[in-house]
Structures are given as C-alpha cells and as structure tokens.
Design a protein around this motif. Structure first.
Motif, PDB file in Angstrom:
ATOM      1  N   ASP A 198      -3.960   9.971 -10.604  1.00  0.00           N
ATOM      2  CA  ASP A 198      -4.879  10.176  -9.487  1.00  0.00           C
ATOM      3  C   ASP A 198      -4.170  10.561  -8.198  1.00  0.00           C
ATOM      4  N   SER A 199      -2.870  10.346  -8.141  1.00  0.00           N
ATOM      5  CA  SER A 199      -2.145  10.611  -6.913  1.00  0.00           C
ATOM      6  C   SER A 199      -0.675  10.844  -7.233  1.00  0.00           C
ATOM      7  N   GLU A 222       0.851  -1.179   0.000  1.00  0.00           N
ATOM      8  CA  GLU A 222       0.000   0.000   0.000  1.00  0.00           C
ATOM      9  C   GLU A 222       0.892   1.237   0.000  1.00  0.00           C
ATOM     10  N   TRP A 239       4.522  10.301  -1.782  1.00  0.00           N
ATOM     11  CA  TRP A 239       3.945   8.996  -1.465  1.00  0.00           C
ATOM     12  C   TRP A 239       5.016   7.933  -1.563  1.00  0.00           C
ATOM     13  N   GLU A 285      -1.833   8.955   6.076  1.00  0.00           N
ATOM     14  CA  GLU A 285      -2.847   8.509   5.127  1.00  0.00           C
ATOM     15  C   GLU A 285      -2.276   7.394   4.250  1.00  0.00           C
ATOM     16  N   THR A 286      -3.115   6.457   3.853  1.00  0.00           N
ATOM     17  CA  THR A 286      -2.710   5.381   2.959  1.00  0.00           C
ATOM     18  C   THR A 286      -3.603   5.365   1.728  1.00  0.00           C
ATOM     19  N   GLN A 287      -3.091   4.754   0.672  1.00  0.00           N
ATOM     20  CA  GLN A 287      -3.843   4.561  -0.563  1.00  0.00           C
ATOM     21  C   GLN A 287      -3.539   3.163  -1.100  1.00  0.00           C
ATOM     22  N   ALA A 288      -4.413   2.687  -1.944  1.00  0.00           N
ATOM     23  CA  ALA A 288      -4.218   1.385  -2.562  1.00  0.00           C
ATOM     24  C   ALA A 288      -3.002   1.411  -3.485  1.00  0.00           C
ATOM     25  N   LEU A 303      -2.892   2.587  -7.296  1.00  0.00           N
ATOM     26  CA  LEU A 303      -2.840   3.988  -7.701  1.00  0.00           C
ATOM     27  C   LEU A 303      -1.423   4.458  -7.988  1.00  0.00           C
ATOM     28  N   TRP A 304      -0.427   3.576  -7.709  1.00  0.00           N
ATOM     29  CA  TRP A 304       0.978   3.937  -7.928  1.00  0.00           C
ATOM     30  C   TRP A 304       1.196   4.375  -9.387  1.00  0.00           C
ATOM     31  N   ARG A 309       1.847   4.968   1.475  1.00  0.00           N
ATOM     32  CA  ARG A 309       1.724   5.713   2.728  1.00  0.00           C
ATOM     33  C   ARG A 309       2.353   7.094   2.514  1.00  0.00           C
ATOM     34  N   ALA A 310       1.698   8.113   3.034  1.00  0.00           N
ATOM     35  CA  ALA A 310       2.127   9.491   2.833  1.00  0.00           C
ATOM     36  C   ALA A 310       3.287   9.889   3.743  1.00  0.00           C
TER      37      ALA A 310
END
Length: 74
Positions: free
Chosen positions: A57-58, A4, A25, A46-49, A52-53, A6-7
């Motif tokens: 979108d991020s 995942e 990220w 904050e975490t993201q899937a 999305l790498w 992580r910020a």
C-alpha cells in the motif's frame, strides 16, 4: 512505543505542497521528526500509520529505519 511513518520528499519538494512526490518513507518514534536512521525530516511531511510498513500500500521504505523498527516492535 508508538511509531509512525514520515515522508522524505524529492529534492526541491516540500510536505507543504499537496501531492509532492515522496522519495522514501522513514519510521519515526511517536510524533517525532527524526527518523530512526537519524535523518531529520520536515515537521510538515505527510505521515502514515506504522502498520503500513513494508506493505504494497505504500513505499519505498528506508531499509535502515526498517531494521531499527523491527528490533523495537515484536
């Protein structure tokens, strides 16, 4: 292996504050707090899937984490 994102936050910011500005990220293994580049991240960040790498979108993304991640994920 599960990953995942992580910020890492700007200097003086924390993941405990809603809307804190993300500096970059990183990718972590499972639900860890150590980025694949070795940086220790805030457990409250904050975490993201992982899927999305490197998408629009991020970002921005840690290049070192990206290199390590691409070696582990087909």
């Amino acid at each position: 292996m599960q990953h995942e994102m992580r910020a890492e936050y700007e200097e003086g910011s924390s993941g405990r504050v809603a809307g804190a500005p993300v500096k970059i990220w990183h990718m972590v293994r499972a639900n860890g707090t150590t980025a694949m580049c070795g940086r220790e991240l805030d457990p409250d960040a904050e975490t993201q899937a992982a899927d999305l790498w490197a998408t629009s979108d991020s970002g921005p993304f840690c290049h070192s984490c990206g290199a390590m991640y691409l070696r582990e994920v087909p």
